[in-house]
Design a protein around this motif. Structure first.
Motif, PDB file in Angstrom:
ATOM      1  N   THR A  75       0.852  -1.188   0.000  1.00 53.93           N
ATOM      2  CA  THR A  75       0.000   0.000   0.000  1.00 53.93           C
ATOM      3  C   THR A  75       0.886   1.235   0.000  1.00 53.93           C
ATOM      4  O   THR A  75       1.832   1.342   0.788  1.00 53.93           O
ATOM      5  CB  THR A  75      -0.934   0.014   1.230  1.00 53.93           C
ATOM      6  OG1 THR A  75      -1.721  -1.189   1.211  1.00 53.93           O
ATOM      7  CG2 THR A  75      -1.846   1.224   1.215  1.00 53.93           C
ATOM      8  N   VAL A  76       0.583   2.140  -0.921  1.00 54.31           N
ATOM      9  CA  VAL A  76       1.327   3.392  -1.060  1.00 54.31           C
ATOM     10  C   VAL A  76       0.395   4.513  -0.630  1.00 54.31           C
ATOM     11  O   VAL A  76      -0.726   4.621  -1.143  1.00 54.31           O
ATOM     12  CB  VAL A  76       1.751   3.612  -2.534  1.00 54.31           C
ATOM     13  CG1 VAL A  76       2.581   4.888  -2.665  1.00 54.31           C
ATOM     14  CG2 VAL A  76       2.504   2.418  -3.073  1.00 54.31           C
ATOM     15  N   ARG A  77       0.843   5.338   0.289  1.00 55.34           N
ATOM     16  CA  ARG A  77       0.073   6.518   0.703  1.00 55.34           C
ATOM     17  C   ARG A  77       0.905   7.739   0.357  1.00 55.34           C
ATOM     18  O   ARG A  77       2.075   7.826   0.726  1.00 55.34           O
ATOM     19  CB  ARG A  77      -0.225   6.469   2.193  1.00 55.34           C
ATOM     20  CG  ARG A  77      -1.257   5.416   2.542  1.00 55.34           C
ATOM     21  CD  ARG A  77      -1.543   5.327   4.040  1.00 55.34           C
ATOM     22  NE  ARG A  77      -2.587   4.356   4.324  1.00 55.34           N
ATOM     23  CZ  ARG A  77      -2.414   3.041   4.350  1.00 55.34           C
ATOM     24  NH1 ARG A  77      -1.218   2.540   4.120  1.00 55.34           N
ATOM     25  NH2 ARG A  77      -3.417   2.229   4.599  1.00 55.34           N
ATOM     26  N   ALA A  78       0.282   8.664  -0.374  1.00 56.97           N
ATOM     27  CA  ALA A  78       1.005   9.853  -0.830  1.00 56.97           C
ATOM     28  C   ALA A  78      -0.016  10.873  -1.325  1.00 56.97           C
ATOM     29  O   ALA A  78      -1.187  10.544  -1.515  1.00 56.97           O
ATOM     30  CB  ALA A  78       1.971   9.476  -1.961  1.00 56.97           C
ATOM     31  N   PRO A  79       0.438  12.114  -1.564  1.00 59.01           N
ATOM     32  CA  PRO A  79      -0.451  13.097  -2.186  1.00 59.01           C
ATOM     33  C   PRO A  79      -0.884  12.601  -3.579  1.00 59.01           C
ATOM     34  O   PRO A  79      -0.176  11.821  -4.233  1.00 59.01           O
ATOM     35  CB  PRO A  79       0.417  14.349  -2.294  1.00 59.01           C
ATOM     36  CG  PRO A  79       1.480  14.171  -1.256  1.00 59.01           C
ATOM     37  CD  PRO A  79       1.729  12.689  -1.193  1.00 59.01           C
ATOM     38  N   VAL A  80      -2.046  13.048  -4.025  1.00 59.27           N
ATOM     39  CA  VAL A  80      -2.651  12.572  -5.264  1.00 59.27           C
ATOM     40  C   VAL A  80      -1.695  12.631  -6.455  1.00 59.27           C
ATOM     41  O   VAL A  80      -1.591  11.668  -7.224  1.00 59.27           O
ATOM     42  CB  VAL A  80      -3.952  13.347  -5.570  1.00 59.27           C
ATOM     43  CG1 VAL A  80      -4.498  12.991  -6.937  1.00 59.27           C
ATOM     44  CG2 VAL A  80      -4.984  13.062  -4.502  1.00 59.27           C
ATOM     45  N   GLU A 101      -8.885   6.727  -1.437  1.00 56.48           N
ATOM     46  CA  GLU A 101      -8.610   8.147  -1.235  1.00 56.48           C
ATOM     47  C   GLU A 101      -7.278   8.310  -0.502  1.00 56.48           C
ATOM     48  O   GLU A 101      -7.136   7.944   0.662  1.00 56.48           O
ATOM     49  CB  GLU A 101      -9.735   8.797  -0.429  1.00 56.48           C
ATOM     50  CG  GLU A 101      -9.643  10.297  -0.462  1.00 56.48           C
ATOM     51  CD  GLU A 101     -10.917  10.964   0.031  1.00 56.48           C
ATOM     52  OE1 GLU A 101     -10.796  12.000   0.689  1.00 56.48           O
ATOM     53  OE2 GLU A 101     -12.000  10.427  -0.253  1.00 56.48           O
ATOM     54  N   GLY A 102      -6.281   8.798  -1.222  1.00 53.98           N
ATOM     55  CA  GLY A 102      -4.958   9.026  -0.645  1.00 53.98           C
ATOM     56  C   GLY A 102      -4.048   7.809  -0.661  1.00 53.98           C
ATOM     57  O   GLY A 102      -2.972   7.845  -0.069  1.00 53.98           O
ATOM     58  N   TRP A 103      -4.462   6.719  -1.321  1.00 59.45           N
ATOM     59  CA  TRP A 103      -3.622   5.525  -1.350  1.00 59.45           C
ATOM     60  C   TRP A 103      -3.918   4.691  -2.590  1.00 59.45           C
ATOM     61  O   TRP A 103      -4.961   4.830  -3.224  1.00 59.45           O
ATOM     62  CB  TRP A 103      -3.793   4.680  -0.097  1.00 59.45           C
ATOM     63  CG  TRP A 103      -5.197   4.233   0.183  1.00 59.45           C
ATOM     64  CD1 TRP A 103      -6.126   4.897   0.928  1.00 59.45           C
ATOM     65  CD2 TRP A 103      -5.839   3.040  -0.284  1.00 59.45           C
ATOM     66  NE1 TRP A 103      -7.304   4.176   0.956  1.00 59.45           N
ATOM     67  CE2 TRP A 103      -7.146   3.037   0.215  1.00 59.45           C
ATOM     68  CE3 TRP A 103      -5.424   1.974  -1.071  1.00 59.45           C
ATOM     69  CZ2 TRP A 103      -8.061   2.013  -0.042  1.00 59.45           C
ATOM     70  CZ3 TRP A 103      -6.327   0.945  -1.346  1.00 59.45           C
ATOM     71  CH2 TRP A 103      -7.626   0.977  -0.818  1.00 59.45           C
TER      72      TRP A 103
END
Length: 169
Positions: A75-80, A101-103
């Protein structure tokens, strides 16, 4: 062995459940085990993709809830904007992606993880249900009902894995 040949669209309560990882929920013909231990054979229309929350109807009238199994995912979480960059590169490699949303999430693969880290993003490896997008030709509307469209490409890679369940024909 229970036989399942169709989805259930009615209101009847489910009396059984079937928990499978995504790669097995893409199979039309499959021998599996219900969560209560009974054996089941899936004989669904070719191209059927099951999603967590779908319901199936067995030949004996049993209604079966489909559940998405936890599986190892990245799972990658980052700005769009950064997620779009990662999604572009993963999409070029035909990697199924679940987008939230966000990932974004894909089946864990250390080579892909290294590529995404090389784009400057952090990845967490976790156990979670995997529900990738249906794609341009796979419905993409959350339940992945196939409409017979396919794709072809000129590189070799497996599209079907066994993982201990037998494929039925």
């Amino acid at each position: 062995m229970l036989e399942i040949r169709e989805r259930h669209e009615g209101e009847a309560s489910a009396s059984a459940s079937l928990t499978l990882p995504f790669d097995l929920r893409q199979r039309s013909r499959l021998r599996a085990t219900l969560d209560d231990g009974r054996e089941v054979g899936l004989f669904l229309p070719r191209g059927t993709v099951l999603r967590g929350g779908d319901r199936l109807l067995a030949a004996d009238g049993t209604v079966v809830d489909v559940r998405a199994a936890d599986e190892t995912v990245s799972t990658v979480r980052a700005p769009v904007q950064r997620l779009l960059h990662a999604a572009y590169h993963l999409g070029n490699r035909h990697v199924p992606l679940q987008i939230g949303e966000g990932w974004l999430r894909y089946g864990h693969d250390h080579v892909l993880d290294d590529m995404v880290r090389g784009l400057g993003m952090e990845i967490s490896c976790e156990e979670a249900p995997f529900e990738p997008e249906g794609g341009a030709y796979g419905g993409g509307h959350g339940h992945g009902h196939s409409h017979g469209h396919g794709h072809s490409h000129d590189h070799d890679h497996p599209h079907d894995h066994d993982h201990g369940h037998g494929e039925l024909s």
